[in-house]
Scaffold this active site. Structure first.
Site, PDB file in Angstrom:
ATOM      1  N   GLY A 123       0.832  -1.195   0.000  1.00 32.01           N
ATOM      2  CA  GLY A 123       0.000   0.000   0.000  1.00 32.01           C
ATOM      3  C   GLY A 123       0.866   1.244   0.000  1.00 32.01           C
ATOM      4  O   GLY A 123       2.064   1.173   0.313  1.00 32.01           O
ATOM      5  N   CYS A 178       5.323  -6.056   1.722  1.00 30.32           N
ATOM      6  CA  CYS A 178       5.607  -4.613   1.637  1.00 30.32           C
ATOM      7  C   CYS A 178       4.924  -3.875   2.795  1.00 30.32           C
ATOM      8  O   CYS A 178       5.310  -4.041   3.942  1.00 30.32           O
ATOM      9  CB  CYS A 178       5.176  -4.072   0.271  1.00 30.32           C
ATOM     10  SG  CYS A 178       5.880  -2.447  -0.106  1.00 30.32           S
ATOM     11  N   TYR A 179       3.896  -3.059   2.536  1.00 34.63           N
ATOM     12  CA  TYR A 179       3.180  -2.369   3.612  1.00 34.63           C
ATOM     13  C   TYR A 179       2.674  -3.366   4.646  1.00 34.63           C
ATOM     14  O   TYR A 179       2.708  -3.108   5.851  1.00 34.63           O
ATOM     15  CB  TYR A 179       2.019  -1.570   3.029  1.00 34.63           C
ATOM     16  CG  TYR A 179       1.211  -0.788   4.051  1.00 34.63           C
ATOM     17  CD1 TYR A 179       1.553   0.522   4.376  1.00 34.63           C
ATOM     18  CD2 TYR A 179       0.100  -1.355   4.680  1.00 34.63           C
ATOM     19  CE1 TYR A 179       0.809   1.242   5.305  1.00 34.63           C
ATOM     20  CE2 TYR A 179      -0.649  -0.652   5.602  1.00 34.63           C
ATOM     21  CZ  TYR A 179      -0.291   0.655   5.917  1.00 34.63           C
ATOM     22  OH  TYR A 179      -1.026   1.362   6.837  1.00 34.63           O
ATOM     23  N   HIS A 221       8.229  -7.646  -3.370  1.00 35.98           N
ATOM     24  CA  HIS A 221       6.975  -8.116  -3.973  1.00 35.98           C
ATOM     25  C   HIS A 221       7.195  -9.459  -4.663  1.00 35.98           C
ATOM     26  O   HIS A 221       7.684  -9.513  -5.794  1.00 35.98           O
ATOM     27  CB  HIS A 221       6.448  -7.092  -4.985  1.00 35.98           C
ATOM     28  CG  HIS A 221       5.897  -5.851  -4.351  1.00 35.98           C
ATOM     29  ND1 HIS A 221       4.602  -5.763  -3.898  1.00 35.98           N
ATOM     30  CD2 HIS A 221       6.483  -4.664  -4.069  1.00 35.98           C
ATOM     31  CE1 HIS A 221       4.403  -4.561  -3.371  1.00 35.98           C
ATOM     32  NE2 HIS A 221       5.526  -3.872  -3.465  1.00 35.98           N
ATOM     33  N   GLU A 234       4.936 -11.379  -5.831  1.00 33.80           N
ATOM     34  CA  GLU A 234       3.878 -11.661  -6.800  1.00 33.80           C
ATOM     35  C   GLU A 234       4.201 -11.232  -8.226  1.00 33.80           C
ATOM     36  O   GLU A 234       3.547 -11.659  -9.176  1.00 33.80           O
ATOM     37  CB  GLU A 234       2.559 -11.010  -6.350  1.00 33.80           C
ATOM     38  CG  GLU A 234       2.526  -9.487  -6.384  1.00 33.80           C
ATOM     39  CD  GLU A 234       3.050  -8.833  -5.109  1.00 33.80           C
ATOM     40  OE1 GLU A 234       2.698  -7.668  -4.858  1.00 33.80           O
ATOM     41  OE2 GLU A 234       3.822  -9.487  -4.371  1.00 33.80           O
ATOM     42  N   SER A 260     -23.126 -10.274 -25.657  1.00 31.40           N
ATOM     43  CA  SER A 260     -22.362  -9.465 -26.607  1.00 31.40           C
ATOM     44  C   SER A 260     -21.594 -10.317 -27.605  1.00 31.40           C
ATOM     45  O   SER A 260     -21.184  -9.847 -28.657  1.00 31.40           O
ATOM     46  CB  SER A 260     -21.376  -8.560 -25.859  1.00 31.40           C
ATOM     47  OG  SER A 260     -20.345  -9.341 -25.268  1.00 31.40           O
ATOM     48  N   GLY A 261     -21.365 -11.582 -27.238  1.00 27.10           N
ATOM     49  CA  GLY A 261     -20.533 -12.441 -28.075  1.00 27.10           C
ATOM     50  C   GLY A 261     -19.101 -12.492 -27.605  1.00 27.10           C
ATOM     51  O   GLY A 261     -18.295 -13.269 -28.111  1.00 27.10           O
ATOM     52  N   GLY A 262     -18.759 -11.646 -26.619  1.00 23.02           N
ATOM     53  CA  GLY A 262     -17.424 -11.669 -26.041  1.00 23.02           C
ATOM     54  C   GLY A 262     -17.254 -12.870 -25.120  1.00 23.02           C
ATOM     55  O   GLY A 262     -18.217 -13.593 -24.820  1.00 23.02           O
ATOM     56  N   VAL A 263     -16.045 -13.054 -24.635  1.00 22.65           N
ATOM     57  CA  VAL A 263     -15.736 -14.227 -23.817  1.00 22.65           C
ATOM     58  C   VAL A 263     -16.561 -14.239 -22.529  1.00 22.65           C
ATOM     59  O   VAL A 263     -17.176 -15.256 -22.172  1.00 22.65           O
ATOM     60  CB  VAL A 263     -14.227 -14.273 -23.481  1.00 22.65           C
ATOM     61  CG1 VAL A 263     -13.920 -15.445 -22.563  1.00 22.65           C
ATOM     62  CG2 VAL A 263     -13.402 -14.380 -24.752  1.00 22.65           C
ATOM     63  N   ASP A 264     -16.596 -13.114 -21.820  1.00 17.28           N
ATOM     64  CA  ASP A 264     -17.251 -13.081 -20.505  1.00 17.28           C
ATOM     65  C   ASP A 264     -18.747 -13.371 -20.598  1.00 17.28           C
ATOM     66  O   ASP A 264     -19.276 -14.211 -19.868  1.00 17.28           O
ATOM     67  CB  ASP A 264     -17.022 -11.723 -19.831  1.00 17.28           C
ATOM     68  CG  ASP A 264     -15.546 -11.422 -19.621  1.00 17.28           C
ATOM     69  OD1 ASP A 264     -14.755 -12.387 -19.620  1.00 17.28           O
ATOM     70  OD2 ASP A 264     -15.186 -10.249 -19.472  1.00 17.28           O
ATOM     71  N   SER A 265     -19.443 -12.674 -21.486  1.00 18.41           N
ATOM     72  CA  SER A 265     -20.891 -12.883 -21.579  1.00 18.41           C
ATOM     73  C   SER A 265     -21.212 -14.271 -22.129  1.00 18.41           C
ATOM     74  O   SER A 265     -22.211 -14.881 -21.744  1.00 18.41           O
ATOM     75  CB  SER A 265     -21.539 -11.796 -22.443  1.00 18.41           C
ATOM     76  OG  SER A 265     -21.159 -11.900 -23.797  1.00 18.41           O
ATOM     77  N   SER A 266     -20.349 -14.792 -23.008  1.00 11.08           N
ATOM     78  CA  SER A 266     -20.585 -16.127 -23.566  1.00 11.08           C
ATOM     79  C   SER A 266     -20.441 -17.209 -22.496  1.00 11.08           C
ATOM     80  O   SER A 266     -21.253 -18.138 -22.425  1.00 11.08           O
ATOM     81  CB  SER A 266     -19.604 -16.405 -24.716  1.00 11.08           C
ATOM     82  OG  SER A 266     -19.829 -15.525 -25.796  1.00 11.08           O
ATOM     83  N   LYS A 295      -9.692 -13.513 -15.704  1.00 12.41           N
ATOM     84  CA  LYS A 295      -9.939 -13.772 -17.130  1.00 12.41           C
ATOM     85  C   LYS A 295      -9.480 -15.167 -17.548  1.00 12.41           C
ATOM     86  O   LYS A 295     -10.199 -15.867 -18.266  1.00 12.41           O
ATOM     87  CB  LYS A 295      -9.214 -12.719 -17.972  1.00 12.41           C
ATOM     88  CG  LYS A 295      -9.622 -12.706 -19.435  1.00 12.41           C
ATOM     89  CD  LYS A 295     -11.001 -12.102 -19.592  1.00 12.41           C
ATOM     90  CE  LYS A 295     -11.368 -11.857 -21.027  1.00 12.41           C
ATOM     91  NZ  LYS A 295     -12.634 -11.119 -21.171  1.00 12.41           N
TER      92      LYS A 295
END
Length: 521
Positions: A55, A82-83, A176, A178, A230-236, A377
């Protein structure tokens, strides 16, 4: 859900999502929560471990994010980063001060924990010798660790780069782990999650799908669900998940605004329409002309975005009214959207997110359902494959909400859409033939607003220039132009000029982000 859980407490760190992703890469479920969670609330979640993020604040400032000291006495392993490491030291009686020399970026580090047998550093002898590099980003430092802690790493300017009290199951690192710039970081986080927290790594997408389907059925019951597809990955993927859960209780409205890639509308209908493998109600609205009329003569990019978003919602609302009252409005919101919007974390709002440009105001529904809101994603893609979605859809290139409207510089017309669709299809086809890995960035064709003189056959032409764009990126915040082989670009140029009427010049955009953006508008 009955699963192992690591809780990430967010103190405003910019890498919080990366921490959660690294944990999930160990096949251990992880959630980001605000630092304001009380020890009692955390105990009720039954986590196997707790990670405190970085942070921008100083732990000794009066208005800085903090936590109850009791957090460190729950008997649950805690890793401060870190923080988070400074907060652990500060709360337990150590000393945190402004560092005489701040450390930013690649930093040489001595991993004392390898020789001392620290569980956090075990298995690193070959991958990370005692002298390695890490990624630092701090102004304050731990000047003196709390009683009972031993130092397990240091740098020239940071005497406590890592510390631990194994008996209390408390661990802290100033760097860090990560980020990819810390080469041994993934192993360190895996050691914490698997060896110290005792996780087995049993969380898989298949179990996520089964559990989520069960939860959706319980939540929705016999209710009706409406989804803007929409046809995108998420909505599909959201549509496929809901279809598996409630079948014909789901209605998907697919608004084809005429700004999709070549054949994309038909591809979406082939998967979700009546001939597809999913049992649901599919409504396709061919609204191309409506959008072209609204966009006529509009050249300002932001105005185009607003028009496309507003018209999309308008068409969606009209179709929703025909369906009548629904109980649930479904959205393809994913975890980065939730975190960036400041929901469920202690971080600042980076940007507001709404599925398909905003929530419809005149659709009568009781509640929103977001089946993907806890997935990143890459996990959404894995879920899509698990549900049987075709690979070409799941790994489809990223595509902006306004579609080709922001890949056509200047005003949008049906003729310009045809040009960019054809050019883009050729570009993607030749990239695949050339064995170019397009999964690490974004590759597309755009239409510039430039026209120039050319010669084709024995005649003079005055046609458009197409710009090919290929960028490599890990986070879409920064990007570099991809080094596509010259032979592939030459083939693309020849085919586009010969096969796409209205084009006589092909350019390759070398601009990085920053100073440019990935999309042209």
């Amino acid at each position: 859900m009955d699963r192992e859980l690591i809780v990430v407490l967010d103190f405003g760190g910019q890498y919080k999502q990366l921490i959660a992703r690294r944990v999930r890469e160990c096949n251990v479920y992880c959630e980001i929560h605000p630092y304001t969670k009380t020890p009692g609330e955390i105990l009720a979640m039954h986590p196997k471990g707790i990670i405190l993020t970085g942070g921008p604040n100083s732990v000794y400032a009066d208005d800085s994010p903090t936590c109850d000291k009791a957090l460190f006495g729950l008997g649950i392993p805690v890793l401060g980063i870190c923080y988070g490491s400074q907060l652990m030291a500060h709360k337990l009686g150590g000393k945190v001060k402004t560092a005489p020399v701040s450390e930013y970026g690649h930093t040489k580090i001595e991993l004392d924990g390898i020789q001392s047998g620290s569980k956090l550093f075990q298995g690193m002898e070959s991958d990370a010798p005692e002298t390695s590099t890490c990624w630092m980003s701090h102004t304050d430092y731990i000047a003196q660790p709390p009683r009972g802690f031993k130092i397990t790493a240091h740098t020239d300017n940071c005497p406590v780069a890592a510390m631990e009290d194994p008996g209390s199951r408390l661990y802290a690192v100033q760097f860090h782990p990560e980020v990819v710039h810390t080469p041994f970081g993934t192993q360190l986080l895996k050691n914490f999650v698997m060896e110290i927290c005792g996780c087995t790594g049993s969380w898989k997408m298949s179990s996520y799908v089964d559990t989520t389907v069960k939860e959706l059925r319980e939540k929705i019951g016999d209710g009706k669900v409406l989804l803007g597809l929409s046809g995108g990955v998420d909505s599909s993927v959201a549509a496929a998940l809901l279809a598996k859960a409630v079948g014909k209780q789901l209605t998907c409205v697919f608004v084809d605004h005429g700004l999709l890639r070549k054949n994309e509308g038909d591809e979406v209908e082939a998967v979700f329409g009546p001939e597809g493998p999913f049992e649901l109600n599919f409504v396709r609205v061919n609204a191309q002309e409506r959008f072209y009329i609204k966009l006529a003569g509009i050249t300002d990019p932001e105005m185009k975005r607003k028009i496309i978003g507003a018209e999309f919602i308008s068409v969606f609302e009209e179709e929703a009214k025909k369906i009548g009252q629904v109980d649930f409005l479904a959205q393809g919101t994913i975890y980065p959207d939730v975190v960036e919007s400041g929901t469920g974390s202690g971080g600042a709002v980076i940007k507001s997110h709404h599925n398909v440009g905003g929530l419809p105001e005149h659709v009568d529904f009781k509640e929103i359902v977001e089946p993907l809101r806890m997935l990143f994603k890459d996990e959404v893609r894995q879920t899509g494959l698990e549900l049987g979605l075709p690979r070409h859809l799941v790994y489809r290139q990223p595509f902006p909400g306004p579609g080709l409207g922001v890949r056509i510089v200047g005003d949008v017309t049906a003729e310009k859409v045809r040009i960019v669709q054809e050019a883009d299809a050729i570009f993607r086809e030749e990239l695949e033939k050339g064995g170019i890995d397009t999964g690490k960035g974004q590759f597309f064709a755009a239409l510039t607003n430039m026209r120039s003189v050319g010669v084709m056959g024995d005649g003079r032409t005055y046609d458009y220039a197409v710009a090919l764009r290929g960028v490599l990126t890990s986070d879409f915040m920064t990007a570099e132009a991809a080094e596509i082989p010259w032979s592939v670009l030459q083939t693309c140029m020849t085919r586009i000029i010969n096969e796409v009427k209205g084009v006589n010049r092909v350019l390759y955009d070398l601009t990085s982000k920053p100073p440019g953006t990935i999309e042209l508008e």
